[in-house]
Write a protein that holds these residues in place. Structure first.
Motif, PDB file in Angstrom:
ATOM      1  N   MET A   1       0.852  -1.182   0.000  1.00 24.89           N
ATOM      2  CA  MET A   1       0.000   0.000   0.000  1.00 24.89           C
ATOM      3  C   MET A   1       0.888   1.231   0.000  1.00 24.89           C
ATOM      4  O   MET A   1       1.828   1.341   0.770  1.00 24.89           O
ATOM      5  N   ASN A   2       0.575   2.122  -0.842  1.00 26.66           N
ATOM      6  CA  ASN A   2       1.310   3.370  -0.952  1.00 26.66           C
ATOM      7  C   ASN A   2       1.043   4.238   0.273  1.00 26.66           C
ATOM      8  O   ASN A   2      -0.096   4.478   0.642  1.00 26.66           O
ATOM      9  N   GLN A   3       2.099   4.716   0.905  1.00 28.22           N
ATOM     10  CA  GLN A   3       1.969   5.541   2.101  1.00 28.22           C
ATOM     11  C   GLN A   3       1.139   6.794   1.860  1.00 28.22           C
ATOM     12  O   GLN A   3       0.430   7.249   2.737  1.00 28.22           O
ATOM     13  N   SER A   4       1.226   7.337   0.658  1.00 24.46           N
ATOM     14  CA  SER A   4       0.534   8.598   0.399  1.00 24.46           C
ATOM     15  C   SER A   4      -0.979   8.436   0.303  1.00 24.46           C
ATOM     16  O   SER A   4      -1.708   9.411   0.407  1.00 24.46           O
ATOM     17  N   THR A   5      -1.474   7.218   0.114  1.00 30.76           N
ATOM     18  CA  THR A   5      -2.929   6.999   0.049  1.00 30.76           C
ATOM     19  C   THR A   5      -3.451   6.174   1.220  1.00 30.76           C
ATOM     20  O   THR A   5      -4.664   5.986   1.336  1.00 30.76           O
ATOM     21  N   GLN A   6      -2.569   5.704   2.074  1.00 31.11           N
ATOM     22  CA  GLN A   6      -3.006   4.895   3.219  1.00 31.11           C
ATOM     23  C   GLN A   6      -3.985   5.661   4.103  1.00 31.11           C
ATOM     24  O   GLN A   6      -4.960   5.112   4.586  1.00 31.11           O
ATOM     25  N   TRP A   7      -3.766   6.941   4.283  1.00 27.61           N
ATOM     26  CA  TRP A   7      -4.654   7.733   5.126  1.00 27.61           C
ATOM     27  C   TRP A   7      -6.059   7.805   4.544  1.00 27.61           C
ATOM     28  O   TRP A   7      -7.041   7.839   5.288  1.00 27.61           O
ATOM     29  N   LEU A   8      -6.182   7.791   3.211  1.00 26.81           N
ATOM     30  CA  LEU A   8      -7.513   7.779   2.592  1.00 26.81           C
ATOM     31  C   LEU A   8      -8.200   6.445   2.822  1.00 26.81           C
ATOM     32  O   LEU A   8      -9.407   6.403   3.088  1.00 26.81           O
ATOM     33  N   ASP A   9      -7.441   5.371   2.727  1.00 30.87           N
ATOM     34  CA  ASP A   9      -8.003   4.048   3.016  1.00 30.87           C
ATOM     35  C   ASP A   9      -8.457   3.954   4.471  1.00 30.87           C
ATOM     36  O   ASP A   9      -9.517   3.391   4.765  1.00 30.87           O
ATOM     37  N   ASP A  10      -7.664   4.504   5.361  1.00 29.83           N
ATOM     38  CA  ASP A  10      -8.027   4.516   6.781  1.00 29.83           C
ATOM     39  C   ASP A  10      -9.298   5.327   7.011  1.00 29.83           C
ATOM     40  O   ASP A  10     -10.175   4.935   7.788  1.00 29.83           O
ATOM     41  N   LYS A  11      -9.392   6.468   6.334  1.00 29.54           N
ATOM     42  CA  LYS A  11     -10.580   7.317   6.456  1.00 29.54           C
ATOM     43  C   LYS A  11     -11.820   6.586   5.940  1.00 29.54           C
ATOM     44  O   LYS A  11     -12.885   6.620   6.563  1.00 29.54           O
ATOM     45  N   TYR A  12     -11.677   5.914   4.794  1.00 34.29           N
ATOM     46  CA  TYR A  12     -12.786   5.147   4.220  1.00 34.29           C
ATOM     47  C   TYR A  12     -13.278   4.115   5.231  1.00 34.29           C
ATOM     48  O   TYR A  12     -14.473   4.013   5.493  1.00 34.29           O
ATOM     49  N   ARG A  13     -12.364   3.334   5.790  1.00 35.07           N
ATOM     50  CA  ARG A  13     -12.726   2.273   6.740  1.00 35.07           C
ATOM     51  C   ARG A  13     -13.388   2.862   7.978  1.00 35.07           C
ATOM     52  O   ARG A  13     -14.368   2.325   8.479  1.00 35.07           O
ATOM     53  N   GLN A  14     -12.883   3.986   8.473  1.00 38.22           N
ATOM     54  CA  GLN A  14     -13.461   4.625   9.660  1.00 38.22           C
ATOM     55  C   GLN A  14     -14.902   5.065   9.390  1.00 38.22           C
ATOM     56  O   GLN A  14     -15.800   4.793  10.187  1.00 38.22           O
ATOM     57  N   VAL A  15     -15.120   5.736   8.269  1.00 42.20           N
ATOM     58  CA  VAL A  15     -16.469   6.216   7.941  1.00 42.20           C
ATOM     59  C   VAL A  15     -17.402   5.032   7.696  1.00 42.20           C
ATOM     60  O   VAL A  15     -18.536   5.017   8.191  1.00 42.20           O
ATOM     61  N   PHE A  16     -16.938   4.025   6.957  1.00 38.93           N
ATOM     62  CA  PHE A  16     -17.750   2.842   6.698  1.00 38.93           C
ATOM     63  C   PHE A  16     -18.186   2.193   8.009  1.00 38.93           C
ATOM     64  O   PHE A  16     -19.366   1.915   8.220  1.00 38.93           O
ATOM     65  N   ASP A  17     -17.231   1.949   8.898  1.00 39.53           N
ATOM     66  CA  ASP A  17     -17.533   1.305  10.182  1.00 39.53           C
ATOM     67  C   ASP A  17     -18.482   2.151  11.023  1.00 39.53           C
ATOM     68  O   ASP A  17     -19.423   1.613  11.624  1.00 39.53           O
ATOM     69  N   ASP A  18     -18.265   3.458  11.073  1.00 36.51           N
ATOM     70  CA  ASP A  18     -19.143   4.344  11.845  1.00 36.51           C
ATOM     71  C   ASP A  18     -20.563   4.349  11.284  1.00 36.51           C
ATOM     72  O   ASP A  18     -21.538   4.291  12.041  1.00 36.51           O
ATOM     73  N   TRP A  53     -20.494  19.627  -7.873  1.00 38.89           N
ATOM     74  CA  TRP A  53     -20.313  20.830  -8.670  1.00 38.89           C
ATOM     75  C   TRP A  53     -19.346  21.818  -8.030  1.00 38.89           C
ATOM     76  O   TRP A  53     -18.861  22.731  -8.664  1.00 38.89           O
ATOM     77  N   ASP A  54     -19.029  21.593  -6.764  1.00 40.27           N
ATOM     78  CA  ASP A  54     -18.151  22.554  -6.101  1.00 40.27           C
ATOM     79  C   ASP A  54     -16.750  22.012  -5.828  1.00 40.27           C
ATOM     80  O   ASP A  54     -15.948  22.668  -5.185  1.00 40.27           O
ATOM     81  N   GLY A  55     -16.434  20.833  -6.319  1.00 43.66           N
ATOM     82  CA  GLY A  55     -15.100  20.268  -6.106  1.00 43.66           C
ATOM     83  C   GLY A  55     -14.835  19.961  -4.651  1.00 43.66           C
ATOM     84  O   GLY A  55     -14.155  20.704  -3.962  1.00 43.66           O
ATOM     85  N   ARG A  56     -15.385  18.903  -4.169  1.00 44.30           N
ATOM     86  CA  ARG A  56     -15.353  18.573  -2.739  1.00 44.30           C
ATOM     87  C   ARG A  56     -13.982  18.180  -2.215  1.00 44.30           C
ATOM     88  O   ARG A  56     -13.695  18.350  -1.051  1.00 44.30           O
ATOM     89  N   GLY A  57     -13.200  17.543  -3.005  1.00 38.84           N
ATOM     90  CA  GLY A  57     -11.901  17.082  -2.541  1.00 38.84           C
ATOM     91  C   GLY A  57     -11.904  15.604  -2.208  1.00 38.84           C
ATOM     92  O   GLY A  57     -12.951  14.973  -2.074  1.00 38.84           O
ATOM     93  N   ARG A  58     -10.714  15.073  -2.075  1.00 37.99           N
ATOM     94  CA  ARG A  58     -10.552  13.631  -1.895  1.00 37.99           C
ATOM     95  C   ARG A  58     -11.121  13.113  -0.585  1.00 37.99           C
ATOM     96  O   ARG A  58     -11.700  12.035  -0.542  1.00 37.99           O
ATOM     97  N   VAL A  59     -10.964  13.850   0.484  1.00 40.44           N
ATOM     98  CA  VAL A  59     -11.452  13.378   1.782  1.00 40.44           C
ATOM     99  C   VAL A  59     -12.971  13.290   1.781  1.00 40.44           C
ATOM    100  O   VAL A  59     -13.552  12.283   2.202  1.00 40.44           O
TER     101      VAL A  59
END
Length: 84
Positions: A1-18, A53-59
């Motif tokens: 796993m690429n370190q630069s995207t690991q935080w996005l994967d972690d965020k996905y898992r956190q939101v999914f679980d919550d 339409w407003d460009g939300r961003g990756r997070v």
């Protein structure tokens, strides 16, 4: 796993679980809750996800994707339970 995207994967898992925990808690505490109601929420989430339409961003996009996935998973598991 690429370190630069690991935080996005972690965020996905956190939101999914919550989200999944919240849906399960809602089902336990609301006997009138139906699959159709959750499917209605999911329909609105699909619409919301498409309104970038407003460009939300990756997070924010990651959080929306995880929320949609949690609802889809919850519905599928509930339907599986009912078909047994």
């Amino acid at each position: 796993m690429n370190q630069s995207t690991q935080w996005l994967d972690d965020k996905y898992r956190q939101v999914f679980d919550d989200e999944l925990r919240g849906l399960e808690r809602r089902r336990q505490n609301d006997p009138s809750l139906t699959i159709d109601q959750i499917q209605g929420l999911l329909k609105h989430l699909y619409i919301f996800a498409e309104q970038d339409w407003d460009g939300r961003g990756r997070v924010f996009e990651t959080a929306i994707a995880a929320t949609v996935a949690a609802h889809e998973y919850f519905i599928a598991e509930w339907q599986k339970e009912l078909s047994r």
